[in-house]
Motif scaffolding. Structure first.
Motif, PDB file in Angstrom:
ATOM      1  N   ARG A  20      -2.393 -20.508  26.167  1.00 18.93           N
ATOM      2  CA  ARG A  20      -1.419 -20.670  27.232  1.00 18.93           C
ATOM      3  C   ARG A  20      -1.494 -22.106  27.736  1.00 18.93           C
ATOM      4  NH1 ARG A  20      -3.370 -18.207  31.314  1.00 18.93           N
ATOM      5  NH2 ARG A  20      -5.320 -17.527  30.337  1.00 18.93           N
ATOM      6  N   TRP A  21      -0.348 -22.657  28.140  1.00 16.87           N
ATOM      7  CA  TRP A  21      -0.346 -24.057  28.580  1.00 16.87           C
ATOM      8  C   TRP A  21       0.656 -24.264  29.708  1.00 16.87           C
ATOM      9  CZ3 TRP A  21       1.583 -22.756  23.670  1.00 16.87           C
ATOM     10  CH2 TRP A  21       2.963 -22.865  23.515  1.00 16.87           C
ATOM     11  N   THR A  22       0.499 -25.408  30.372  1.00 18.90           N
ATOM     12  CA  THR A  22       1.410 -25.814  31.446  1.00 18.90           C
ATOM     13  C   THR A  22       1.722 -27.296  31.302  1.00 18.90           C
ATOM     14  OG1 THR A  22       0.466 -24.178  32.969  1.00 18.90           O
ATOM     15  CG2 THR A  22       1.750 -25.977  33.942  1.00 18.90           C
ATOM     16  N   TRP A  23       3.007 -27.608  31.284  1.00 19.70           N
ATOM     17  CA  TRP A  23       3.458 -29.002  31.331  1.00 19.70           C
ATOM     18  C   TRP A  23       3.831 -29.342  32.775  1.00 19.70           C
ATOM     19  CZ3 TRP A  23       2.946 -32.601  27.802  1.00 19.70           C
ATOM     20  CH2 TRP A  23       2.956 -32.284  26.439  1.00 19.70           C
ATOM     21  N   GLU A  24       3.349 -30.476  33.266  1.00 23.62           N
ATOM     22  CA  GLU A  24       3.775 -30.999  34.560  1.00 23.62           C
ATOM     23  C   GLU A  24       4.272 -32.424  34.361  1.00 23.62           C
ATOM     24  OE1 GLU A  24       0.942 -30.720  37.688  1.00 23.62           O
ATOM     25  OE2 GLU A  24       1.220 -28.555  37.947  1.00 23.62           O
TER      26      GLU A  24
END
Length: 296
Positions: A20-24
């Motif tokens: 799972r990942w998050t781009w900011e």
């Protein structure tokens, strides 16, 4: 095309398999497009393609993109590092020979040594890795679109403010046109008085010199060119706002031209009302330029 601000923020989450990942993404003003990526180790190959993606969506701004990732531990396999275990056992044998009276170590104690037990991720094949990288790139593209949408919303708000400033400049320019001191009769009367003052101060003044002085006074009092250029600049700025797109640099240049004409108008003015209008123009032009700095 819509106007766009250079400031914005976007956050997008994604997942593929156990990861799972998050781009900011955050962007602020910049002279050109500068994308700074913070990627986890092992993903350096993505930098080039991601920068190309950003250049297709954004034109200007300092953009920072941070990728944080989490992997489900259930997929990892607990293994024994044979080399580390052998090293620990040799060390224990050496200690036992030197201190035979010491109690033998427990299994838990041996396994607790750093490096003896390891969590190993399953080995990815090339196809799985390619699919994973493609998913990350697609998620980044979604974040770029979200960032661009936020920048467009802010750009629309800035455009409305700029339109108001241009209306103020147009009204001030029209007011300067109508200043009584700019009317031909008033200019002639003022020149006549100034010439009479010159003749009174220097009775023997040469007629040719007198004509030259009168011409200089007339030229100094004429702000026709400045008012015409201000009107032309207002029209050009409105056209750029209507066209939209990355017009920030062009509008910044026009703001400088606006300021130049306002300064000249103030320096030429010999009337209180005209000077007041010139100062009003300078104030609103400063506000215009400050807002223009935020546009892409």
């Amino acid at each position: 095309m819509a106007l766009a601000s250079m400031t914005g923020f976007a956050r997008v989450e994604g997942a593929a398999g156990p990861v799972r990942w998050t781009w900011e993404l955050r962007s602020v003003n910049g002279k050109s497009l500068d994308l700074r990526l913070r990627l986890p180790s092992g993903l350096e190959e993505l930098e080039g393609p991601l920068k190309e993606q950003a250049a297709r969506v954004l034109s200007r701004g300092n953009v920072s993109a941070n990728l944080s990732m989490q992997r489900d531990q259930g997929e990892a396999v607990l293994t024994v590092n044979e080399a580390a275990l052998e090293a620990v056992l040799r060390a224990l044998q050496l200690l036992h020979r030197r201190m035979p009276e010491a109690a033998p170590p427990s299994l838990d104690g041996i396994l607790a040594h750093k490096g003896v037990l390891e969590l190993k991720e399953p080995v990815e094949d090339e196809a799985s890795r390619a699919a994973f990288l493609a998913a990350l790139a697609a998620s980044f593209d979604t974040a770029l679109v979200a960032l661009a949408e936020m920048r467009a919303r802010e750009g629309a708000a800035i455009g409305a403010v700029l339109g108001g400033h241009l209306d103020t400049i147009a009204r001030a320019t029209a007011a300067a046109e109508a200043v009584p001191a700019r009317q031909p009769e008033a200019i002639r009367a003022r020149l006549k008085q100034q010439v009479e003052d010159l003749v009174g101060a220097v009775p023997a003044l040469d007629p040719q010199r007198l004509a030259q002085e009168a011409a200089l006074l007339a030229a100094k009092a004429d702000v026709r060119e400045e008012l015409d250029r201000l009107t032309a600049h207002v029209g050009a700025a409105r056209k750029l706002l209507a066209e939209g797109g990355p017009v920030g640099r062009k509008l910044d240049f026009l703001a400088q031209e606006f300021n130049r004409e306002a300064n000249t108008l103030c320096s030429k003015s010999n009337d209180v009302a005209l000077t007041a209008i010139g100062l009003e123009l300078k104030a609103v032009i400063d506000q215009l330029r400050e807002q223009v700095q935020n546009l892409e």
